[in-house]
Design a protein around this motif. Structure first.
Motif, mmCIF file in Angstrom:
data_model
loop_
_atom_site.group_PDB
_atom_site.id
_atom_site.type_symbol
_atom_site.label_atom_id
_atom_site.label_comp_id
_atom_site.label_asym_id
_atom_site.label_seq_id
_atom_site.Cartn_x
_atom_site.Cartn_y
_atom_site.Cartn_z
ATOM 1 N N ALA A 257 0.819 -1.208 0.000
ATOM 2 C CA ALA A 257 0.000 0.000 0.000
ATOM 3 C C ALA A 257 0.855 1.261 0.000
ATOM 4 O O ALA A 257 0.327 2.364 -0.158
ATOM 5 C CB ALA A 257 -0.925 0.001 1.217
ATOM 6 N N ASP A 258 2.173 1.114 0.172
ATOM 7 C CA ASP A 258 3.060 2.280 0.108
ATOM 8 C C ASP A 258 3.427 2.651 -1.326
ATOM 9 O O ASP A 258 4.324 3.470 -1.561
ATOM 10 C CB ASP A 258 4.321 2.065 0.950
ATOM 11 N N LYS A 259 2.750 2.013 -2.309
ATOM 12 C CA LYS A 259 2.888 2.289 -3.745
ATOM 13 C C LYS A 259 4.157 1.679 -4.351
ATOM 14 O O LYS A 259 4.483 1.952 -5.503
ATOM 15 C CB LYS A 259 2.865 3.803 -4.040
ATOM 16 N N ARG A 260 4.845 0.854 -3.594
ATOM 17 C CA ARG A 260 6.121 0.303 -4.058
ATOM 18 C C ARG A 260 6.037 -1.200 -4.314
ATOM 19 O O ARG A 260 5.249 -1.907 -3.703
ATOM 20 C CB ARG A 260 7.230 0.575 -3.036
ATOM 21 N N VAL A 261 6.888 -1.645 -5.191
ATOM 22 C CA VAL A 261 7.131 -3.064 -5.430
ATOM 23 C C VAL A 261 8.579 -3.339 -5.044
ATOM 24 O O VAL A 261 9.484 -2.598 -5.447
ATOM 25 C CB VAL A 261 6.904 -3.449 -6.908
ATOM 26 N N LYS A 262 8.784 -4.391 -4.253
ATOM 27 C CA LYS A 262 10.125 -4.719 -3.811
ATOM 28 C C LYS A 262 10.476 -6.155 -4.176
ATOM 29 O O LYS A 262 9.603 -7.031 -4.205
ATOM 30 C CB LYS A 262 10.272 -4.514 -2.299
ATOM 31 N N ASP A 280 -0.377 4.637 -6.804
ATOM 32 C CA ASP A 280 -1.348 4.302 -5.753
ATOM 33 C C ASP A 280 -0.999 2.905 -5.231
ATOM 34 O O ASP A 280 -0.035 2.284 -5.659
ATOM 35 C CB ASP A 280 -2.776 4.356 -6.304
ATOM 36 N N LYS A 281 -1.782 2.406 -4.305
ATOM 37 C CA LYS A 281 -1.531 1.102 -3.688
ATOM 38 C C LYS A 281 -1.304 0.034 -4.754
ATOM 39 O O LYS A 281 -2.043 -0.038 -5.742
ATOM 40 C CB LYS A 281 -2.700 0.697 -2.800
ATOM 41 N N VAL A 282 -0.303 -0.819 -4.522
ATOM 42 C CA VAL A 282 -0.037 -1.930 -5.434
ATOM 43 C C VAL A 282 -0.670 -3.182 -4.835
ATOM 44 O O VAL A 282 -0.324 -3.606 -3.739
ATOM 45 C CB VAL A 282 1.468 -2.143 -5.645
ATOM 46 N N LEU A 296 5.071 -8.821 -13.228
ATOM 47 C CA LEU A 296 3.825 -8.095 -13.511
ATOM 48 C C LEU A 296 3.271 -7.532 -12.212
ATOM 49 O O LEU A 296 3.279 -8.209 -11.184
ATOM 50 C CB LEU A 296 2.808 -9.055 -14.143
ATOM 51 N N SER A 297 2.806 -6.296 -12.237
ATOM 52 C CA SER A 297 2.207 -5.694 -11.039
ATOM 53 C C SER A 297 0.948 -4.937 -11.418
ATOM 54 O O SER A 297 0.832 -4.394 -12.519
ATOM 55 C CB SER A 297 3.205 -4.748 -10.347
ATOM 56 N N GLY A 298 -0.012 -4.906 -10.486
ATOM 57 C CA GLY A 298 -1.274 -4.206 -10.712
ATOM 58 C C GLY A 298 -1.614 -3.332 -9.534
ATOM 59 O O GLY A 298 -1.353 -3.691 -8.386
ATOM 60 N N SER A 299 -2.233 -2.178 -9.826
ATOM 61 C CA SER A 299 -2.393 -1.159 -8.797
ATOM 62 C C SER A 299 -3.777 -0.537 -8.785
ATOM 63 O O SER A 299 -4.561 -0.673 -9.736
ATOM 64 C CB SER A 299 -1.330 -0.061 -9.014
ATOM 65 N N PHE A 300 -4.047 0.176 -7.684
ATOM 66 C CA PHE A 300 -5.266 0.966 -7.579
ATOM 67 C C PHE A 300 -5.190 2.217 -8.446
ATOM 68 O O PHE A 300 -6.164 2.975 -8.523
ATOM 69 C CB PHE A 300 -5.501 1.375 -6.129
#
Length: 462
Positions: A257-262, A280-282, A296-300
């Motif tokens: 929810a911190d908008k990051r992907v790690k 926004d939130k991931v 692959l990543s998806g977000s709000f």
């Protein structure tokens, strides 16, 4: 039940544990320090039992146990012979005379190598009265592991249970040998906290994870003010999605929810890469089955992004969608395609071959499917049958889709009667078993081949 209450009582995540991954005899955790015990007591007041229904089977199990008169288990028979020759013997000189052995020619004994399902139940006030009492408003979540047999009836048996202080939101099973050997049996857990906990599933009576990635380093209060210092390179908000890389077994991706992907190295416990390509939130992340460096990543923020982990500074390639991303998955039968499920009930499929040199250009979907009337919270591809996709929704239904020729058609629909659906997952070992978690604290395991249409269409893939 209100939507708020449903969210607090739902089975929020499901992970299958492969055959043979669990040890036949789990270890008992080492004695804990007084501090650890006290922290555990502060959270857990009075543990009780939890009943999880799988259709009517758990009721059958309860009745069967009642028939065994377990309350008289310790009342020994004084006439009992130590070396009996009756059908109640525990030992038989050969397989031929063992009445309980079905396959006389196979001398292998039963072990806990059947597919085991792990799931998390997020606790609510009503539920916690049945499991543990609440204290100071803190909720304890309960981890359950279920054995499953396809013979005669589905059976849910709780064989291991652990308690957690924070609301679990996502899980990822991994076999990276964090404790030596060639293969491990671990579960990574993301929760409302910024940390990722990794638990050893071969250890019972454990109260602490074996590895913690990130989290809070220091928390101070001064009057009504509270200051939090987070660990270096860790998340600073809830962890919403996890994905383990099966090819690079020490690698775990997380969405927050911190908008990051790690991207984490679970062996060293360090974050290797931080990506900030969302606004926004991931909600979800997934590694490509055929190109394991591709994430692959998806977000709000109404986008999905494909990035190559070898080039983290590259902006990646972005697709726009019409609503918040709920779930996503790569097609295991094609390295080019993935699906994304949305809050508005839509499922979209994209083909990465439509990528152009300009990463910001608008990229069209392969198909757009109005799958459900409410949010599609979870999707799962069948690993055996190509083009077979399952979707679960807040509309309380699960549907199976044939995606052949990019013209999706609904081939089966299931109403499991467990409230809104929050998580679904096909088994890898028994690919037509679909685990379903809902808002009514219940788990269903649906043998999809029991549907005549699915059996006729996909029976040759079993």
């Amino acid at each position: 039940m209100t939507a708020n209450k449903e969210r607090r009582t739902m089975i929020s995540a499901i992970s299958w544990i492969p055959k043979g991954a669990s040890k036949s005899e789990p270890f008992v955790a080492d004695p804990h320090s007084q501090k650890d015990i006290q922290e555990f007591i502060n959270v857990v007041d009075e543990p009780t039992t939890l009943t999880v229904a799988n259709d009517a089977v758990c009721d059958d199990v309860t009745l069967a146990l009642k028939d065994l008169h377990m309350e008289h288990y310790d009342d020994e028979d004084e006439e009992l012979e130590l070396f009996s020759s009756g059908t109640g013997d525990l030992y038989y000189p050969s397989n031929d005379v063992d009445p309980y052995l079905k396959d006389k020619n196979n001398s292998k004994t039963w072990s806990f190598t059947q597919p085991i399902l792990s799931l998390f139940v997020r606790g609510a006030r009503r539920l916690m009265r049945r499991i543990v009492t609440m204290r100071r408003g803190r909720i304890v979540s309960v981890f359950l592991r279920f054995g499953y047999s396809r013979t005669e009836k589905q059976t849910c048996i709780v064989i291991m249970r652990s308690k957690f202080r924070h609301l679990p939101l996502c899980t990822a099973w991994l076999d990276c040998p964090l404790r030596g050997g060639e293969r491990g049996n671990f579960l990574a857990v993301g929760s409302m906290e910024p940390s990722i906990e990794i638990w050893n599933l071969d250890v019972v009576e454990e109260v602490k994870p074996c590895v913690v990635l990130g989290g809070i380093d220091e928390e101070k209060r001064k009057g009504k003010m509270k200051s939090i210092k987070y660990k270096d390179d860790g998340h600073t908000d809830s962890v919403l999605g996890l994905a383990w890389n099966k090819e690079y077994r020490n690698i775990l991706a997380s969405a927050s929810a911190d908008k990051r992907v790690k991207i984490w190295d679970v062996v060293t416990g360090k974050c290797e890469i931080t990506m900030e390509h969302h606004s926004d939130k991931v909600q979800a992340v997934a590694w490509n089955h055929h190109a394991p460096q591709v994430l692959l990543s998806g977000s709000f923020d109404h986008t999905v992004v494909v990035k190559d982990g070898r080039m983290p500074s590259h902006s990646g390639y972005k697709w726009s969608v019409t609503a918040d991303v709920e779930s996503l998955a790569w097609d295991p039968h094609s390295e080019h395609s993935f699906v994304v499920s949305l809050e508005d009930g839509i499922v979209k499929c994209f083909d990465v071959r439509t990528i152009k040199s300009d990463s910001t250009s608008e990229l069209s979907s392969t198909f757009t499917l109005h799958a459900h009337d409410e949010a599609v919270t979870s999707v799962s591809y069948n690993l055996s049958a190509p083009n077979l996709l399952a979707t679960g929704s807040l509309d309380k239904t699960v549907k199976l889709w044939d995606l052949s020729n990019n013209q999706p058609s609904c081939v089966a629909s299931y109403f499991p009667k467990i409230g809104a659906i929050y998580s679904i997952s096909f088994s890898e070992d028994n690919p037509f078993l679909l685990a379903i978690g809902g808002s009514k604290k219940k788990l269903r395991v649906w043998d999809t081949l029991s549907d005549s249409g699915i059996s006729q269409r996909y029976g040759n893939y079993k």
